[in-house]
Design a protein around this motif. Structure first.
Motif, mmCIF file in Angstrom:
data_model
loop_
_atom_site.group_PDB
_atom_site.id
_atom_site.type_symbol
_atom_site.label_atom_id
_atom_site.label_comp_id
_atom_site.label_asym_id
_atom_site.label_seq_id
_atom_site.Cartn_x
_atom_site.Cartn_y
_atom_site.Cartn_z
ATOM 1 N N SER A 121 26.370 76.315 35.027
ATOM 2 C CA SER A 121 27.617 76.764 36.178
ATOM 3 C C SER A 121 27.462 76.391 37.366
ATOM 4 C CB SER A 121 28.205 78.328 36.171
ATOM 5 O OG SER A 121 27.095 78.939 36.678
ATOM 6 N N PRO A 122 28.123 76.001 38.301
ATOM 7 C CA PRO A 122 27.490 75.607 39.713
ATOM 8 C C PRO A 122 26.858 76.576 39.889
ATOM 9 C CG PRO A 122 30.182 75.361 39.257
ATOM 10 C CD PRO A 122 29.501 76.021 38.665
ATOM 11 N N ASP A 123 27.366 77.534 40.094
ATOM 12 C CA ASP A 123 26.001 78.595 41.246
ATOM 13 C C ASP A 123 24.905 78.133 40.278
ATOM 14 O OD1 ASP A 123 27.033 79.709 38.874
ATOM 15 O OD2 ASP A 123 27.217 81.598 39.657
ATOM 16 N N VAL A 124 24.246 78.785 39.435
ATOM 17 C CA VAL A 124 22.981 78.037 38.542
ATOM 18 C C VAL A 124 22.530 76.893 38.940
ATOM 19 C CG1 VAL A 124 21.460 78.057 35.717
ATOM 20 C CG2 VAL A 124 23.892 79.696 36.471
ATOM 21 N N ARG A 125 23.434 75.728 38.845
ATOM 22 C CA ARG A 125 23.451 74.871 39.082
ATOM 23 C C ARG A 125 21.967 74.057 40.657
ATOM 24 N NH1 ARG A 125 27.896 72.364 36.948
ATOM 25 N NH2 ARG A 125 28.611 71.579 38.750
ATOM 26 N N LEU A 129 18.647 73.693 40.934
ATOM 27 C CA LEU A 129 18.283 72.591 42.066
ATOM 28 C C LEU A 129 17.436 72.094 43.000
ATOM 29 C CD1 LEU A 129 21.065 70.743 41.203
ATOM 30 C CD2 LEU A 129 19.336 69.722 40.444
ATOM 31 N N PHE A 130 17.694 74.100 43.837
ATOM 32 C CA PHE A 130 16.921 73.946 44.814
ATOM 33 C C PHE A 130 15.679 74.498 44.766
ATOM 34 C CE2 PHE A 130 15.443 77.224 48.472
ATOM 35 C CZ PHE A 130 16.116 76.524 49.700
ATOM 36 N N MET A 131 14.553 75.101 43.310
ATOM 37 C CA MET A 131 13.771 75.131 42.728
ATOM 38 C C MET A 131 13.267 74.391 42.186
ATOM 39 S SD MET A 131 14.873 78.735 40.658
ATOM 40 C CE MET A 131 13.184 79.381 40.330
ATOM 41 N N ALA A 132 14.254 72.298 42.166
ATOM 42 C CA ALA A 132 13.860 71.976 42.037
ATOM 43 C C ALA A 132 12.437 71.114 43.051
ATOM 44 C CB ALA A 132 14.262 71.238 40.521
ATOM 45 N N ALA A 133 13.391 71.729 43.723
ATOM 46 C CA ALA A 133 12.963 70.961 44.828
ATOM 47 C C ALA A 133 11.102 71.340 45.497
ATOM 48 C CB ALA A 133 13.515 70.737 46.899
ATOM 49 N N THR A 155 13.958 72.094 29.022
ATOM 50 C CA THR A 155 14.793 70.961 29.027
ATOM 51 C C THR A 155 16.392 71.070 29.707
ATOM 52 O OG1 THR A 155 13.808 70.750 26.376
ATOM 53 C CG2 THR A 155 16.165 70.130 26.977
ATOM 54 N N CYS A 156 16.651 72.294 29.082
ATOM 55 C CA CYS A 156 18.175 72.329 30.358
ATOM 56 C C CYS A 156 17.996 72.008 31.462
ATOM 57 C CB CYS A 156 18.519 74.049 30.189
ATOM 58 S SG CYS A 156 20.363 74.099 30.907
ATOM 59 N N ILE A 157 17.054 72.343 32.047
ATOM 60 C CA ILE A 157 16.332 72.958 33.648
ATOM 61 C C ILE A 157 16.373 70.515 33.938
ATOM 62 C CG2 ILE A 157 14.788 72.890 35.616
ATOM 63 C CD1 ILE A 157 14.483 75.531 34.588
ATOM 64 N N GLN A 158 15.286 70.090 33.225
ATOM 65 C CA GLN A 158 15.897 68.326 32.972
ATOM 66 C C GLN A 158 17.155 68.117 32.892
ATOM 67 O OE1 GLN A 158 12.422 67.200 34.366
ATOM 68 N NE2 GLN A 158 14.789 65.531 34.569
ATOM 69 N N ASN A 159 17.717 68.894 32.604
ATOM 70 C CA ASN A 159 18.798 67.913 32.338
ATOM 71 C C ASN A 159 20.109 68.094 33.305
ATOM 72 O OD1 ASN A 159 18.953 67.208 29.218
ATOM 73 N ND2 ASN A 159 19.758 68.941 28.851
ATOM 74 N N VAL A 160 20.288 69.376 33.898
ATOM 75 C CA VAL A 160 20.634 69.049 34.945
ATOM 76 C C VAL A 160 19.748 68.430 36.386
ATOM 77 C CG1 VAL A 160 21.115 70.891 36.939
ATOM 78 C CG2 VAL A 160 20.722 72.160 34.466
ATOM 79 N N GLU A 165 20.922 63.420 39.772
ATOM 80 C CA GLU A 165 20.423 62.169 39.946
ATOM 81 C C GLU A 165 20.918 61.193 39.718
ATOM 82 O OE1 GLU A 165 19.391 58.069 39.980
ATOM 83 O OE2 GLU A 165 19.864 59.259 38.109
ATOM 84 N N GLU A 166 22.400 61.312 38.280
ATOM 85 C CA GLU A 166 23.703 60.283 38.192
ATOM 86 C C GLU A 166 24.694 60.612 40.067
ATOM 87 O OE1 GLU A 166 24.597 60.809 34.328
ATOM 88 O OE2 GLU A 166 23.382 60.137 33.514
ATOM 89 N N THR A 167 24.722 61.682 39.599
ATOM 90 C CA THR A 167 25.735 62.555 40.608
ATOM 91 C C THR A 167 25.440 61.412 41.803
ATOM 92 O OG1 THR A 167 26.807 64.221 39.146
ATOM 93 C CG2 THR A 167 26.544 63.473 41.520
ATOM 94 N N VAL A 168 24.033 61.679 42.457
ATOM 95 C CA VAL A 168 24.081 61.777 43.826
ATOM 96 C C VAL A 168 23.919 59.272 44.001
ATOM 97 C CG1 VAL A 168 21.729 61.522 45.091
ATOM 98 C CG2 VAL A 168 22.546 63.178 44.529
#
Length: 474
Positions: A121-125, A129-133, A155-160, A165-168
């Motif tokens: 879901s968007p809020d989880v994304r 992503l914030f934590m991935a920074a 794996t799910c986190i990496q997919n997000v 990356e594709e979107t940006v």
């Protein structure tokens, strides 16, 4: 143990009233028992939250057999279950699938809450992503297991991250335009704009020539080559800072805001310079034309070559980082007096004061260096140390007006951009064993720059607006 809860909403606030609480779980209060009851309440909260959210979603389900979307007719085909990781954990959601008679892409009305092509879901994304920074996928996975209802795998986190990356890569220009249009900078308090750039090496997955001294041990023919499957390359980092007044207890002005960006290694850094010049232009136009514009960098020729070649920077005051200049003078002092000598330390401190206290400080230091080079005899190493400093000051004397900058209340160092090289690049991309592809590294740099520039919320609002306005079958 049994508890009865009453939930009611009042002016947007959800209130919980405990109607009854039968306690037969334990007779004594202790840390261990408190943890047990907390876990039970947490599990109950997850189940309740999931069911409430599921029921809310289902009220938007379409029950028509035939619907029109974008001037196309879609017919009901079947029901399909989808697993989605929400803020309340993983949920199974049964949805109705629609498709055109001739086949092709399907349309799922109940996926319109931002999960058309996502399992998260968007809020989880946003949280991921914030934590991935800051963290690696493995660290995010471990952290979320401790603090959140949702527990995506690495794996799910990496997919997000990969999907973002594709979107940006497709929408970065639009995101940045919206961020700038909605950003509020402290223009009224700003007394100077300072522009700086620098670089930091990271280990990439690109092949290159191995650096360092060749090994002397016997090697087979296969390992004889100096070509390696990975190599160190330079990430470019740029920074635009707004400075205010000099406070009484400080020698340097207060930094009001920072905008930072970073770009993965590329030959001659064309993408970096394009984006960075645009960023500088945006902030400069947002400020009063009377605010001083400053360029402060180390002595890197490639940096000054770019700024000197761009008409955009013709009206900028230029300065070589003060501490970088002192490094050259320190090495020259070792060449003149020897390493660690008291005379060398005294001479160094005198030259430091000369640069700060005299308008022609650079010329005075240069005369001192030439004097010692002329009256004393040195070995080649020490002579080279002195000559290098003479060359450095001769090439940069017009960019060493430290007294004038200090008298105007301007900064004289490029420490912030050097700190950004460490905070944006080194701390995240240079951990043990890390090797980066261009795409994988760039999305992390992009996210990390947003966080460090205090632009995260602006970016996420722009991203969510694009989801809210997205109308297309999946």
């Amino acid at each position: 143990m049994k508890a009865t809860f009453i939930l009611n909403e009042d002016n947007g606030n959800v209130n919980i009233e405990i109607e009854s609480f039968d306690r037969n779980f334990t007779e004594e209060l202790s840390p261990g028992e408190a943890i047990k009851i907390s876990e039970l309440i947490f599990i109950a909260a997850v189940k309740i939250s999931q069911e409430v959210f599921r029921q809310w979603l289902l009220q938007f389900e379409c029950h028509e057999k035939r619907i029109e979307k974008d001037s196309k007719i879609y017919r009901y085909k079947k029901d399909s279950e989808k697993r989605v990781i929400t803020r309340f954990g993983e949920m199974k959601i049964n949805r109705r699938i629609y498709q055109q008679d001739q086949g092709g892409k399907i349309y799922v009305p109940l996926d319109a809450w931002g999960v058309e092509d996502q399992q998260v879901s968007p809020d989880v994304r946003e949280a991921v992503l914030f934590m991935a920074a800051v963290m690696t996928p493995g660290e995010i996975e471990s952290c979320l297991k401790k603090i959140a209802m949702f527990h995506p795998s690495r794996t799910c986190i990496q997919n997000v991250i990969n999907k973002m990356e594709e979107t940006v890569s497709q929408n970065e220009d639009r995101y940045m335009e919206e961020i700038r249009n909605n950003e509020e900078l402290p223009m009224e308090e700003a007394k100077a704009i300072v522009v700086s750039a620098d670089g930091a090496n990271i280990l990439t997955r690109e092949s290159g020539i191995k650096k360092g001294r060749p090994t002397t041990r016997p090697k087979d023919e296969k390992s004889e080559s100096r070509e390696t499957p990975s190599s160190y390359k330079n990430v470019m980092v740029g920074m635009v800072n707004l400075y205010g007044d000099v406070s009484r207890d400080q020698k340097t002005p207060e930094r009001l805001s920072q905008t930072v960006m970073a770009q993965m290694p590329e030959r001659n850094a064309p993408q970096f310079w394009k984006k960075f010049d645009e960023e500088v232009s945006y902030i400069e136009k947002s400020c009063s034309s009377r605010i001083p514009k400053l360029l402060i960098n180390d002595g890197g020729r490639n940096l000054w070559a770019h700024f000197d070649s761009k008409e955009q920077y013709n009206h900028f005051e230029r300065l070589v980082d003060f501490h970088h200049a002192l490094e050259h003078i320190s090495v020259a002092g070792e060449g003149i007096f020897g390493k660690g000598t008291e005379e060398g330390k005294i001479w160094y401190k005198k030259q430091e004061s000369t640069l700060l206290e005299h308008e022609d400080g650079a010329e005075r230091v240069l005369r001192s260096l030439k004097y010692y080079l002329k009256v004393e005899r040195y070995n080649n190493t020490r002579k080279g140390q002195i000559e290098q400093c003479i060359t450095f000051i001769s090439n940069n004397r017009s960019r060493m007006e430290y007294k004038r900058f200090r008298d105007n209340g301007w900064p004289i160092g490029s420490g912030p951009v050097e700190g950004a090289c460490k905070n944006i690049v080194k701390l995240r991309l240079c951990r043990n064993g890390m090797r980066w592809s261009n795409k994988g590294g760039q999305i992390i740099l992009f996210l990390r720059s947003l966080v460090k520039s205090n632009r995260w919320d602006l970016f996420w609002n722009s991203y969510m607006n694009s989801l809210n306005n997205q109308v297309c079958p999946v």
